[in-house]
Design an enzyme around this catalytic site. Structure first.
Site, PDB file in Angstrom:
ATOM      1  N   ASP A   9      -5.462  -9.216  10.135  1.00 14.16           N
ATOM      2  CA  ASP A   9      -4.894  -7.902   9.899  1.00 14.16           C
ATOM      3  C   ASP A   9      -5.922  -7.163   9.025  1.00 14.16           C
ATOM      4  O   ASP A   9      -6.808  -7.789   8.434  1.00 14.16           O
ATOM      5  CB  ASP A   9      -3.560  -8.061   9.158  1.00 14.16           C
ATOM      6  CG  ASP A   9      -2.987  -6.729   8.732  1.00 14.16           C
ATOM      7  OD1 ASP A   9      -2.924  -5.816   9.571  1.00 14.16           O
ATOM      8  OD2 ASP A   9      -2.614  -6.589   7.542  1.00 14.16           O
ATOM      9  N   LEU A  10      -5.839  -5.854   8.965  1.00 20.30           N
ATOM     10  CA  LEU A  10      -6.852  -5.102   8.213  1.00 20.30           C
ATOM     11  C   LEU A  10      -6.338  -4.649   6.835  1.00 20.30           C
ATOM     12  O   LEU A  10      -6.761  -5.151   5.796  1.00 20.30           O
ATOM     13  CB  LEU A  10      -7.292  -3.888   9.050  1.00 20.30           C
ATOM     14  CG  LEU A  10      -8.344  -2.980   8.418  1.00 20.30           C
ATOM     15  CD1 LEU A  10      -9.666  -3.706   8.236  1.00 20.30           C
ATOM     16  CD2 LEU A  10      -8.563  -1.734   9.289  1.00 20.30           C
ATOM     17  N   ASP A  11      -5.384  -3.711   6.865  1.00 24.09           N
ATOM     18  CA  ASP A  11      -4.871  -3.112   5.622  1.00 24.09           C
ATOM     19  C   ASP A  11      -4.207  -4.179   4.744  1.00 24.09           C
ATOM     20  O   ASP A  11      -3.243  -4.817   5.163  1.00 24.09           O
ATOM     21  CB  ASP A  11      -3.816  -2.043   5.947  1.00 24.09           C
ATOM     22  CG  ASP A  11      -4.397  -0.865   6.712  1.00 24.09           C
ATOM     23  OD1 ASP A  11      -5.460  -0.376   6.313  1.00 24.09           O
ATOM     24  OD2 ASP A  11      -3.785  -0.452   7.717  1.00 24.09           O
ATOM     25  N   THR A  17      -6.685  -0.934   1.496  1.00 21.32           N
ATOM     26  CA  THR A  17      -6.233   0.384   1.936  1.00 21.32           C
ATOM     27  C   THR A  17      -4.716   0.543   1.857  1.00 21.32           C
ATOM     28  O   THR A  17      -4.216   1.661   1.977  1.00 21.32           O
ATOM     29  CB  THR A  17      -6.676   0.645   3.391  1.00 21.32           C
ATOM     30  OG1 THR A  17      -6.450  -0.546   4.118  1.00 21.32           O
ATOM     31  CG2 THR A  17      -8.127   1.046   3.475  1.00 21.32           C
ATOM     32  N   TRP A  25       2.404   8.097   1.699  1.00 20.07           N
ATOM     33  CA  TRP A  25       3.847   8.113   1.976  1.00 20.07           C
ATOM     34  C   TRP A  25       4.630   8.611   0.757  1.00 20.07           C
ATOM     35  O   TRP A  25       5.599   9.359   0.893  1.00 20.07           O
ATOM     36  CB  TRP A  25       4.350   6.710   2.355  1.00 20.07           C
ATOM     37  CG  TRP A  25       4.026   6.260   3.742  1.00 20.07           C
ATOM     38  CD1 TRP A  25       3.386   5.105   4.084  1.00 20.07           C
ATOM     39  CD2 TRP A  25       4.346   6.915   4.982  1.00 20.07           C
ATOM     40  NE1 TRP A  25       3.279   5.012   5.449  1.00 20.07           N
ATOM     41  CE2 TRP A  25       3.859   6.099   6.024  1.00 20.07           C
ATOM     42  CE3 TRP A  25       4.992   8.114   5.319  1.00 20.07           C
ATOM     43  CZ2 TRP A  25       3.995   6.441   7.376  1.00 20.07           C
ATOM     44  CZ3 TRP A  25       5.118   8.454   6.662  1.00 20.07           C
ATOM     45  CH2 TRP A  25       4.636   7.632   7.667  1.00 20.07           C
ATOM     46  N   LYS A  45       4.666  -2.327   5.340  1.00 18.13           N
ATOM     47  CA  LYS A  45       3.435  -3.066   5.627  1.00 18.13           C
ATOM     48  C   LYS A  45       3.471  -3.634   7.044  1.00 18.13           C
ATOM     49  O   LYS A  45       4.436  -4.290   7.433  1.00 18.13           O
ATOM     50  CB  LYS A  45       3.233  -4.184   4.610  1.00 18.13           C
ATOM     51  CG  LYS A  45       2.810  -3.644   3.260  1.00 18.13           C
ATOM     52  CD  LYS A  45       2.378  -4.743   2.322  1.00 18.13           C
ATOM     53  CE  LYS A  45       1.887  -4.149   1.019  1.00 18.13           C
ATOM     54  NZ  LYS A  45       1.651  -5.180   0.010  1.00 18.13           N
ATOM     55  N   LYS A  78       1.237  13.074   6.793  1.00 12.70           N
ATOM     56  CA  LYS A  78       0.940  11.841   6.033  1.00 12.70           C
ATOM     57  C   LYS A  78      -0.406  11.279   6.469  1.00 12.70           C
ATOM     58  O   LYS A  78      -1.231  10.883   5.641  1.00 12.70           O
ATOM     59  CB  LYS A  78       2.047  10.800   6.249  1.00 12.70           C
ATOM     60  CG  LYS A  78       1.826   9.481   5.536  1.00 12.70           C
ATOM     61  CD  LYS A  78       1.119   8.451   6.399  1.00 12.70           C
ATOM     62  CE  LYS A  78       0.647   7.240   5.629  1.00 12.70           C
ATOM     63  NZ  LYS A  78      -0.047   6.269   6.468  1.00 12.70           N
ATOM     64  N   SER A 116      -4.743  -5.208  14.099  1.00  7.56           N
ATOM     65  CA  SER A 116      -4.173  -4.244  13.160  1.00  7.56           C
ATOM     66  C   SER A 116      -3.327  -3.208  13.891  1.00  7.56           C
ATOM     67  O   SER A 116      -3.677  -2.782  14.990  1.00  7.56           O
ATOM     68  CB  SER A 116      -5.308  -3.531  12.416  1.00  7.56           C
ATOM     69  OG  SER A 116      -4.818  -2.383  11.765  1.00  7.56           O
ATOM     70  N   ALA A 117      -2.246  -2.783  13.249  1.00 10.41           N
ATOM     71  CA  ALA A 117      -1.395  -1.746  13.839  1.00 10.41           C
ATOM     72  C   ALA A 117      -1.993  -0.352  13.644  1.00 10.41           C
ATOM     73  O   ALA A 117      -1.519   0.626  14.217  1.00 10.41           O
ATOM     74  CB  ALA A 117      -0.018  -1.792  13.192  1.00 10.41           C
ATOM     75  N   LYS A 147       4.101  -4.726  15.708  1.00 11.08           N
ATOM     76  CA  LYS A 147       4.554  -5.944  15.032  1.00 11.08           C
ATOM     77  C   LYS A 147       5.999  -5.738  14.597  1.00 11.08           C
ATOM     78  O   LYS A 147       6.329  -4.640  14.179  1.00 11.08           O
ATOM     79  CB  LYS A 147       3.689  -6.238  13.797  1.00 11.08           C
ATOM     80  CG  LYS A 147       2.212  -6.463  14.088  1.00 11.08           C
ATOM     81  CD  LYS A 147       1.405  -6.506  12.790  1.00 11.08           C
ATOM     82  CE  LYS A 147      -0.084  -6.510  13.072  1.00 11.08           C
ATOM     83  NZ  LYS A 147      -0.912  -6.444  11.850  1.00 11.08           N
ATOM     84  N   GLU A 171      -2.423 -12.369   7.379  1.00  8.79           N
ATOM     85  CA  GLU A 171      -1.511 -11.214   7.309  1.00  8.79           C
ATOM     86  C   GLU A 171      -0.956 -10.995   5.904  1.00  8.79           C
ATOM     87  O   GLU A 171      -0.718 -11.963   5.186  1.00  8.79           O
ATOM     88  CB  GLU A 171      -0.303 -11.488   8.212  1.00  8.79           C
ATOM     89  CG  GLU A 171      -0.320 -10.787   9.537  1.00  8.79           C
ATOM     90  CD  GLU A 171      -0.164  -9.275   9.443  1.00  8.79           C
ATOM     91  OE1 GLU A 171       0.181  -8.740   8.370  1.00  8.79           O
ATOM     92  OE2 GLU A 171      -0.389  -8.617  10.471  1.00  8.79           O
ATOM     93  N   ASP A 172      -0.711  -9.726   5.545  1.00  6.98           N
ATOM     94  CA  ASP A 172      -0.030  -9.453   4.279  1.00  6.98           C
ATOM     95  C   ASP A 172       1.366  -8.893   4.508  1.00  6.98           C
ATOM     96  O   ASP A 172       2.002  -8.414   3.583  1.00  6.98           O
ATOM     97  CB  ASP A 172      -0.844  -8.477   3.415  1.00  6.98           C
ATOM     98  CG  ASP A 172      -0.848  -7.069   3.985  1.00  6.98           C
ATOM     99  OD1 ASP A 172      -0.822  -6.937   5.230  1.00  6.98           O
ATOM    100  OD2 ASP A 172      -0.868  -6.110   3.209  1.00  6.98           O
TER     101      ASP A 172
HETATM  102  C1  G6P Z   1      -0.959  -1.069   9.174  1.00 10.48           C
HETATM  103  C2  G6P Z   1      -0.355  -0.789   7.816  1.00 10.48           C
HETATM  104  C3  G6P Z   1       0.868   0.089   7.938  1.00 10.48           C
HETATM  105  C4  G6P Z   1       0.550   1.331   8.764  1.00 10.48           C
HETATM  106  C5  G6P Z   1       0.089   0.916  10.152  1.00 10.48           C
HETATM  107  C6  G6P Z   1      -0.286   2.123  11.014  1.00 10.48           C
HETATM  108  O1  G6P Z   1      -0.203  -2.028   9.821  1.00 10.48           O
HETATM  109  O2  G6P Z   1       0.007  -1.993   7.174  1.00 10.48           O
HETATM  110  O3  G6P Z   1       1.274   0.449   6.641  1.00 10.48           O
HETATM  111  O4  G6P Z   1       1.675   2.164   8.871  1.00 10.48           O
HETATM  112  O5  G6P Z   1      -1.053   0.097  10.010  1.00 10.48           O
HETATM  113  O6  G6P Z   1      -1.416   2.710  10.461  1.00 10.48           O
HETATM  114  P1  G6P Z   1      -1.988   4.154  10.838  1.00 10.48           P
HETATM  115  O7  G6P Z   1      -3.299   4.193  10.104  1.00 10.48           O
HETATM  116  O8  G6P Z   1      -2.192   4.156  12.332  1.00 10.48           O
HETATM  117  O9  G6P Z   1      -1.014   5.153  10.407  1.00 10.48           O
HETATM  118 MG    MG Z   2      -1.531  -5.334   6.417  1.00 11.96          MG
END
Ligand code: G6P
Ligand code: MG
Length: 215
Positions: A9-11, A17, A25, A45, A78, A116-117, A147, A171-172
Site C-alpha cells: 500500500d502507499l499512503d 501522506t 478532509w 484509511k 478535498k 493503492s486505492a 478495498k 498495509e496500514d
Molecule cells: C488511500 C488512502 C485513502 C484515500 C484513498 C484514495 O487508500 O489511504 O485515505 O482516500 O487512497 O486516494 P485519492 O488520492 O485517490 O483520493
Molecule cells: Mg494506507
C-alpha cells in the site's frame, strides 16, 4: 513455500501522506461546521475518495444533506487541497525502513507491486523517487472495486504471474488487511496493533520487519 512477491500500500506504509489526506478532509469538515478527529480518520484509511466522503458526512450527521453533484464537488475540493499538499513532497516523506526494505527485496529478486486505492499514486511515487522499485503499479485508476475488495492486490499478482499464497501485503488499513486475507495473501500490518486487528502480524514500522522470516 517462500514468498515471491511483496505488495505495498502507499499512503501510510511507504510514504507519510496519510497526514495530508487527514488535513484535507479535516478542512472540509470544518467548513461544513463539525470536528473531524484523528480517530475518525482511521475509518478513511485505504478507503476510496467517494466512500471516504460518505463516512465523513456520516460523522457530521449530514449523510443525506447533499446531492450527488454536490458530493462530487466536495470530493474534488478535498482532492485539490490534497494535491496542493503533495505536489512539493520529496524523499523526506518516505517512511522509516521503507527504502532499505525495497532495496533488499529487489536484491533478492522478489517482485514488487504497488496496491493503492489512490488516484494520485503515480505522482507521489515520482515526487519521492520510488517509482523505479516497482514491477507493477496498481492504483485507484486501474481498479473499479475498492478495498476490502481484493482487486487492487490480485491484479498485481496476476500481472506478475505469482500465486496469491506467495504474496505478502503491507498495509496500514483494516480494509486493506481484510482484502489481502480474503485471497490468502499474508497480511502484514504497519502501525499500531490496536488499530490493525485484521493483520496476520503487525510491525510498528517497516524498519522492524524481519525480511528473512518471510522471503
Ligand atoms: C488511500 C488512502 C485513502 C484515500 C484513498 C484514495 O487508500 O489511504 O485515505 O482516500 O487512497 O486516494 P485519492 O488520492 O485517490 O483520493
Ligand atoms: Mg494506507
Amino acid at each position: 513455500m517462500p514468498n515471491k512477491c511483496a505488495i505495498f500500500d502507499l499512503d501510510g506504509v511507504l510514504v507519510d501522506t496519510a497526514k495530508y489526506h487527514y488535513l484535507a478532509w479535516k478542512e472540509l469538515a470544518e467548513k461544513l461546521g463539525f470536528e473531524f478527529t484523528l480517530e475518525h480518520n482511521e475509518m478513511l484509511k485505504g478507503v476510496s475518495r467517494m466512500t471516504s466522503l460518505d463516512i465523513l458526512l456520516e460523522v457530521g450527521h449530514m449523510k443525506d444533506a447533499f446531492t450527488e453533484e454536490e458530493k462530487v464537488k466536495m470530493a474534488t475540493e478535498k482532492n485539490n487541497r490534497y494535491v496542493e499538499y503533495i505536489s512539493n513532497i520529496d524523499e523526506s516523506e518516505i517512511l522509516d525502513g521503507a527504502l532499505p526494505l525495497l532495496q533488499e527485496l529487489k536484491q533478492k529478486g522478489i517482485k514488487i507491486a504497488l496496491g493503492s486505492a489512490s488516484k494520485n499514486a503515480q505522482i507521489i511515487l515520482k515526487n519521492v523517487g520510488l517509482e523505479k522499485y516497482f514491477d507493477v503499479i496498481v492504483d485507484g485508476n486501474s481498479v473499479s472495486k475498492a478495498k476490502p475488495d481484493p482487486e487492487v492486490f490480485t491484479l498485481g499478482a496476476k500481472t506478475l504471474g505469482i500465486p496469491y499464497e506467495e504474496c505478502v501485503v503491507f498495509e496500514d488499513s483494516q480494509a486493506g488487511l481484510e482484502a489481502a486475507k480474503i485471497v490468502g495473501m499474508l497480511a502484514v500490518g504497519v502501525g499500531q496493533e490496536k488499530d490493525l486487528t485484521n493483520a496476520d502480524v503487525v510491525y510498528s514500522s517497516l524498519k522492524d520487519f524481519k525480511i528473512e522470516q518471510y522471503f
